[in-house]
Design an enzyme around this catalytic site. Structure first.
Site, short mmCIF file in Angstrom:
data_model
loop_
_atom_site.label_atom_id
_atom_site.label_comp_id
_atom_site.label_asym_id
_atom_site.label_seq_id
_atom_site.Cartn_x
_atom_site.Cartn_y
_atom_site.Cartn_z
N GLY A 95 0.79 -1.25 0.00
CA GLY A 95 -0.15 0.10 0.03
C GLY A 95 1.07 1.24 -0.09
O GLY A 95 0.71 2.23 -0.64
N ASP A 96 1.90 1.09 0.90
CA ASP A 96 2.84 2.39 0.79
C ASP A 96 3.61 2.53 -0.45
O ASP A 96 3.71 3.61 -0.79
CB ASP A 96 3.77 2.12 2.12
CG ASP A 96 3.27 2.48 3.26
OD1 ASP A 96 2.40 3.58 3.32
OD2 ASP A 96 3.59 1.91 4.30
N VAL A 97 4.11 1.50 -1.02
CA VAL A 97 4.68 1.66 -2.29
C VAL A 97 4.03 2.13 -3.32
O VAL A 97 4.43 2.94 -4.07
CB VAL A 97 5.46 -0.12 -2.44
CG1 VAL A 97 5.91 0.08 -4.01
CG2 VAL A 97 6.41 -0.31 -1.67
N GLY A 144 3.50 5.66 -2.66
CA GLY A 144 4.45 6.58 -3.34
C GLY A 144 4.73 6.55 -4.76
O GLY A 144 5.30 7.71 -5.25
#
Lengths: 397, 397
Positions: A168-170, A173
């Site tokens: 999710g973070d990747v 970003g």
């Protein structure tokens, strides 16, 4: 060493932990000048996250290479004034605070636009800057869960499963990086700035593409189906003598080649497996028949015999194999050794976007906390050494 | 409707199926003029992939909205000549053929650069355009397997597990979009073009960030750990009365709030759980103690009671819930209805990158095969109607 495609683009990076720093890292690797702005004394939370090398966080060092590090307290009047001077000279600001935080400081997009109408303001948050859930904290696992990804990952009858990395973070970003770059293209052409608002949940939803279309077009709710896919078979993992191996036959031609390597012509003539659609339907019957063959061979034997005739096949690499792989590690330079002033020789993950000429590269290690305060505040902002020392003393820097 | 941030950028999109078309879609949604160039008669393979709406592929329609559709046979001399005319007027070419295919046609980056030195050439492939495995077919599952993602997804003792969507393809498409946009920034400034080479495997490796750092910094091989994370606990899925629920306490303060909602102060004073590091170490003992509480409540009760005090918590949405969610579907417009000439009203996945002014939007439905042949070949390339008709007859278009 080339200067990179984004040479001359100035980025103020207020982000912490993963999604935002990953965006700043990609921009820095491609040649942008990225000022990593951290809280005095404490710095980015991830400086305290393991694993550590000589006391330095490998988590932080990987995501913040190529950045110039300064400390700045945005809650002080002096700190705000310095930040505003920096915004006047910058192209991009990125942040991943809870929505509203920058506005409370008087430094939201609407405020910064008045100071620099061309500023590109990129933000990553759990749920985005508007909408009923925008004030909820949104960490990676919540993005994966709310966005539907966990419900389609895992095995029939088993638990919903998260993806092994903070996907999710990747994805957040990567989305923020795309938005910021598109806005920079527009800024160069028109002089106008833009706010780029990316949420982890939206980013996960976008990644589901075809999965969501199954529900939208047919009303069937896609579920966990293990390693097979909805649209092709045999395109799955199979048991080998020493573990699991991937075989991926996306069409009839490849399936025919597979049956030839297995020396099982009866699987080609079998009516249950005559077309890709039938193989998908009857996958549960086909899998054990393929495993009669694959389980008699090692992973390497299966992969070699199939690649020799052009059938896509691969091992399932563990991380130690990835890091040592001659293609990934050596030819594609996906792991790069860097000398850090405290940690010493450390290996970082290289850039996955390969350019013919102005390469994305690791030029400098991640900064220690406030490492470039004097350099940046003197040369970029124009403060005297005396003022910088005073601000360090007062906790502004 | 705004024209989008990339208004005026011209993209020739030769891509098929997922990774490449996703890149072209993002560029088109942000306002670029994208010419989707397909093989005459057959078109993009994904036109044959289900699910279908009135015989039209929802797979194709989702990934190719906002594009202008033309057919072109690049194996004919006339087709090559037409393509070269288009390259002269374009900013970007994207393709996801097996490496070497465009070179064999005499249309590789080195060839196109001679025709248009400013051309940005983006390509997505399984293993990239150089390196010992570059000629291997690389599908999504092979990217997920070779890149190490599957080895860290799933449950302890269980099988390596793929992510439920074609994440290798999605990451490849996002990486290609970033590379192309950075190269466009450089092209506007310097007039120079660039080749952008993105592989699914490299893209997966980049997404592993912290996971790989664990091995590189400590020598420990990260394994499948279910839904928990390496760095924080309780930050996991937990049993509720009616399914699983996410609770994410990344620090001591949130853990304290959790024990208060659970009314179990003994979990706060318990020495085994005194710090985040200890909770990570003793997660197997803590999880059942939290589930004593969570399993007595429904998912909604757990989420509501925790969000009320600021502890991050969420349901694990199935796709039907995602599509109906008031935040995701309504406020964030992640699902958008479009009128397609054959399929009628269809719902597509919206854009996850939200801009303040020049929004990314779905302006037109995906093209039917060759829908814009006359328009594009007359106005963009400058051919007469007679020549276009002749080329259609001859199979060039």
């Amino acid at each position: 060493m080339s200067k990179g495609l984004l040479d001359g683009i100035v980025v103020l990076d207020l982000t912490r932990v993963l999604a935002g720093p990953y965006c700043g890292m990609l921009l820095a690797d491609m040649g942008a000048t990225v000022y990593k702005i951290e809280q005095p004394k404490k710095g980015d939370d991830s400086r305290a996250f393991g694993p550590f090398v000589n006391g330095e966080s490998a988590y932080y060092m990987n995501l913040n290479r190529n950045k110039l590090g300064v400390t700045l307290n945005l809650k002080t009047a002096e700190g705000k004034a310095v930040f505003i001077e920096m915004v006047k000279k910058a192209d991009v600001v990125i942040e991943n605070y809870r929505p509203g935080t920058m506005e409370k400081l008087g430094l939201g997009y609407e405020d910064l636009k008045k100071i620099n109408p061309g500023i590109v303001y990129g933000c990553v948050s759990g749920f985005g800057h508007y909408g009923p859930y925008s004030q909820r904290a949104g960490y990676d696992i919540i993005g994966q869960a709310m966005g539907g990804l966990m419900s389609t990952t895992g095995w029939p009858g088993g638990a919903p499963t998260r993806t092994g990395t903070a996907m999710g973070d990747v994805l957040g970003g990567l989305g923020c990086t795309i938005g910021v770059l598109a806005a920079v293209v527009n800024k160069i052409k028109t002089g106008e700035g833009q706010k780029v608002d990316v949420s982890l949940v939206d980013s996960v939803v976008s990644s589901l593409e075809i999965i969501t279309q199954i529900y939208l077009a047919t009303g069937r709710i896609p579920e966990k189906i293990g390693n097979r896919y909805e649209s092709a078979y045999p395109y799955d993992s199979f048991k080998a003598k020493d573990g699991d191996v991937i075989i991926a036959c996306g069409n009839d031609k490849l399936y025919k080649l597979l049956t030839e390597v297995m020396e099982q012509p009866e699987l080609l003539s079998d009516e249950r497996f005559a077309t890709n659609a039938l193989r998908v339907k009857n996958h549960a019957e086909l899998k054990p028949l393929i495993e009669v063959w694959s389980s008699q061979h090692t992973i390497d034997e299966v992969v070699e015999s199939l690649l020799a005739v052009g059938v896509p096949s691969s091992p399932i690499n563990t991380i130690d194999r990835v890091v040592k792989d001659p293609h990934i590690a050596v030819a594609r330079e996906m792991f790069v050794e860097v000398e850090h002033p405290i940690a010493g020789k450390t290996t970082l993950t290289g850039d996955h976007i390969k350019f013919s000429d102005k390469k994305a590269e690791i030029r400098t290690p991640a900064p220690t906390l406030g490492q470039h305060n004097f350099d940046v505040y003197e040369k970029f902002v124009g403060l005297s050494e005396a003022v910088i020392n005073e601000y360090i003393e007062k906790g502004v820097f």
